[in-house]
Design an enzyme around this catalytic site. Sequence first.
Site, PDB file in Angstrom:
ATOM      1  N   ASP A 274      11.671  32.656  -6.769  1.00  0.00           N
ATOM      2  CA  ASP A 274      12.261  32.502  -8.098  1.00  0.00           C
ATOM      3  C   ASP A 274      13.755  32.877  -8.047  1.00  0.00           C
ATOM      4  OD1 ASP A 274      12.573  32.050 -10.812  1.00  0.00           O
ATOM      5  OD2 ASP A 274      11.750  33.982 -11.426  1.00  0.00           O
TER       6      ASP A 274
ATOM      7  N   GLN B 194       4.710  36.573  -9.181  1.00  0.00           N
ATOM      8  CA  GLN B 194       5.453  37.717  -9.734  1.00  0.00           C
ATOM      9  C   GLN B 194       4.487  38.580 -10.540  1.00  0.00           C
ATOM     10  OE1 GLN B 194       8.243  34.837 -11.370  1.00  0.00           O
ATOM     11  NE2 GLN B 194       9.971  35.997 -10.539  1.00  0.00           N
TER      12      GLN B 194
ATOM     13  N   ASP C 263      16.756  42.891 -15.448  1.00  0.00           N
ATOM     14  CA  ASP C 263      16.160  41.569 -15.617  1.00  0.00           C
ATOM     15  C   ASP C 263      14.951  41.643 -16.555  1.00  0.00           C
ATOM     16  OD1 ASP C 263      15.945  38.750 -14.696  1.00  0.00           O
ATOM     17  OD2 ASP C 263      14.001  39.442 -13.959  1.00  0.00           O
TER      18      ASP C 263
ATOM     19  N   GLU D 233      18.992  41.993 -19.905  1.00  0.00           N
ATOM     20  CA  GLU D 233      18.929  40.532 -19.952  1.00  0.00           C
ATOM     21  C   GLU D 233      17.770  40.102 -20.855  1.00  0.00           C
ATOM     22  OE1 GLU D 233      17.374  36.571 -18.524  1.00  0.00           O
ATOM     23  OE2 GLU D 233      16.452  38.460 -17.953  1.00  0.00           O
TER      24      GLU D 233
ATOM     25  N   HIS E 181      22.457  30.655 -14.512  1.00  0.00           N
ATOM     26  CA  HIS E 181      21.486  30.053 -13.602  1.00  0.00           C
ATOM     27  C   HIS E 181      20.216  29.603 -14.332  1.00  0.00           C
ATOM     28  CE1 HIS E 181      19.987  34.078 -14.143  1.00  0.00           C
ATOM     29  NE2 HIS E 181      18.845  33.721 -13.587  1.00  0.00           N
TER      30      HIS E 181
HETATM   31  C1  GLC Z   1      15.156  36.345 -15.731  1.00  0.00           C
HETATM   32  C2  GLC Z   1      15.957  35.523 -14.746  1.00  0.00           C
HETATM   33  C3  GLC Z   1      15.208  34.256 -14.429  1.00  0.00           C
HETATM   34  C4  GLC Z   1      13.863  34.615 -13.862  1.00  0.00           C
HETATM   35  C5  GLC Z   1      13.102  35.568 -14.791  1.00  0.00           C
HETATM   36  C6  GLC Z   1      11.925  36.174 -14.109  1.00  0.00           C
HETATM   37  O1  GLC Z   1      15.040  35.714 -16.949  1.00  0.00           O
HETATM   38  O2  GLC Z   1      17.225  35.251 -15.267  1.00  0.00           O
HETATM   39  O3  GLC Z   1      15.915  33.443 -13.556  1.00  0.00           O
HETATM   40  O4  GLC Z   1      13.103  33.461 -13.664  1.00  0.00           O
HETATM   41  O5  GLC Z   1      13.919  36.654 -15.197  1.00  0.00           O
HETATM   42  O6  GLC Z   1      12.330  37.139 -13.187  1.00  0.00           O
END
Ligand code: GLC
Length: 647
Positions: free
Chosen positions: A140, A251, A283, A325, A394
């Site tokens: 990812d 994940q 994140d 984030e 991204h």
């Molecule tokens: C955040 C990242 C993204 C990722 C997600 C899971 O949103 O920016 O790219 O897929 O987390 O880790």
Amino acid sequence: MYTFGVHEHINAVLKEHQVDVAGEDNSFYTRFLADTSAIFELYLQLYEHHPAAEQLFNDVIVTIIKAYQQRSAVLKQRDQSKLQQEHWFLSNKINGMSLYVDRFCGNLQNMQTKLDYFEELGVNFLHLMPVFESPANESDGGYAVSNFRKVDERFGTLEDLQQLQEEMRRRDMYLMLDIVLNHTSHKHEWAEKAKQGIKQYQDYFYFYSDRSLPDQYDKTMPEIFPESSPGNFTYIEECNKWVMTVFHHYQWDLNYTNPLVFIEMLDTIFFYANLGVDILRIDAPAFIWKQLGTTCQNLPQAHALLRLIKQCVQVATPGMAILGEAIVAPKEIMKYFGTDNYTARECDFAYNATHMALQWDMLATGDTKVMLAAQEELLKKPYGTSWITYTRCHDDIGLGYDDSMIEQAGYNAYAHRKFLKDYYSGVHPGSTAIGALFSSNPKTGDARISGSLASLCGLEKALNEKDETAIDLSIQKILLMQAHSFFLGGVPMLFYGDEVGYTNDYTYLQDEGKSYDNRWMHRPLIDWKKNKKTEKKGTVEQIIFDSTKKLLSIRKQVHAVADHSNIVWLTPHNVHVAGYIRQKNGQRLFCVFNFSNSSSFLTWFAFKEKGGAPSVLYDHWSGKKYETGADHEFFVLPPYGFALLEG
Ligand code: GLC
């Protein structure tokens, strides 16, 4: 559970660890005492009922002390100098770029040779997308970490990272890294041990022996990647159990109801802090606490956890700011800056994702009304916190603002969102954009948008058709979008490649580790021959690069652009024009942006009605000076034009 005085206890532990409270460690000690009650209160909010809460609180304290003791003298000095400036990160002199090290220049060692490139552009803050170990094809983009402390071989070594950081520090550049707090890769040591059936490690995750609880959770939890990873749980054959996997099946969500997980991850946060990280990007913080019967997003405990992290960092490594984030609705995002007693004491930064998406809304519709409807909420951001402002990153573009905001502007929310999705996926007749829908969910009708800045602004189509007028117009759109976000307040974060107009890259379709995720279309592989064209006058690359550079340098010159919660929106005299004023200490900048494909007219009165009518306005962008005219006369902006007027 905890009967004796917490201060007394901390004093004893400090002594045990030979902290020189009356000498060189005094400011650390002072910070610790000031934050002790908060740390204790937040810890209790989360873990009071855990059987080992008392003993583990001691581990939290020791983790903080060790982090401070392991911090280098240079970083401690840098902490002091940042503390002396009032909120160092509000400065207008910080311009960022986010990039994948491997796709940008191969590896961390090569990054050192690219620092001149950033300096030339005016970028002094780098977000290196995850560089820690992550399994190939199940990574990812690095957000599935199998070892939080080992730099992935693809990028180099920890020493390479340290050397890069030192060189960046010498050049007064700032560094941002991620902590992927919500989950680990299924190849992480904890996950491997959990697969072997070791209960202690299964307790680091959310494990279930049958589907009954997962089914209940799934009823209220939205799906994040409904196409590539539907549902929120994955069956693990090795131990015949189900594990929670909100994002991809590889994940695994960490279980923060277990204080051991919190302590391990706090220690990792300090590991990054002591590498010299200036801003830590946490994140996906919206997801870090789960509760049956809820969406498992934005829960109060997630905020308590972030606050706890912030207070611990404030004590041990105070020079490191925190970016949460959270890409969530406008009302929810405000809470990440902290509320009540913790106002401006949670995340220092959040992404202004709402405004980012609203810029795309304005570009497609040529109308600023929905954007303006969202501002009341966004203006509530507390002083001392800031935004990361951006047009592309991204990730995909989610149209996550509220339906009520769309309706307030007089549109039907469903039809409006459908139009935007059709427009950016290039389906709408008359659209110049080439993008794609990401994570379409047939059950809910939701979808987000993938595509690079340039392609979504029409450059790819214009180049394919060799249409010079369309090329010029698309460049104008790119600059309009960038300028609008650079001056809004907050740290602008460019996405690598956008500074030279990279269009979509479709090679990801040939890569089995990427083909299932179309976000890769806007994560380009940098071709330095193309970037070299910035040196040749009249090329698309040169025009975009030099204009971006000019915008960044204007930002650095105008101190009113620093984020002192000093933004005032102009009354919308013309729905096509988004206008805001930035002012501070007698300096005033009127930023006006025409989102229409025709010229737009703004009466001079628009510049006078908020007080202190200027007689002359100097446009930093065009270098022109304007005498303000009579109230009924007009300032004219060309199609997709903008002006940065001081006066
Ligand atoms: C955040 C990242 C993204 C990722 C997600 C899971 O949103 O920016 O790219 O897929 O987390 O880790």
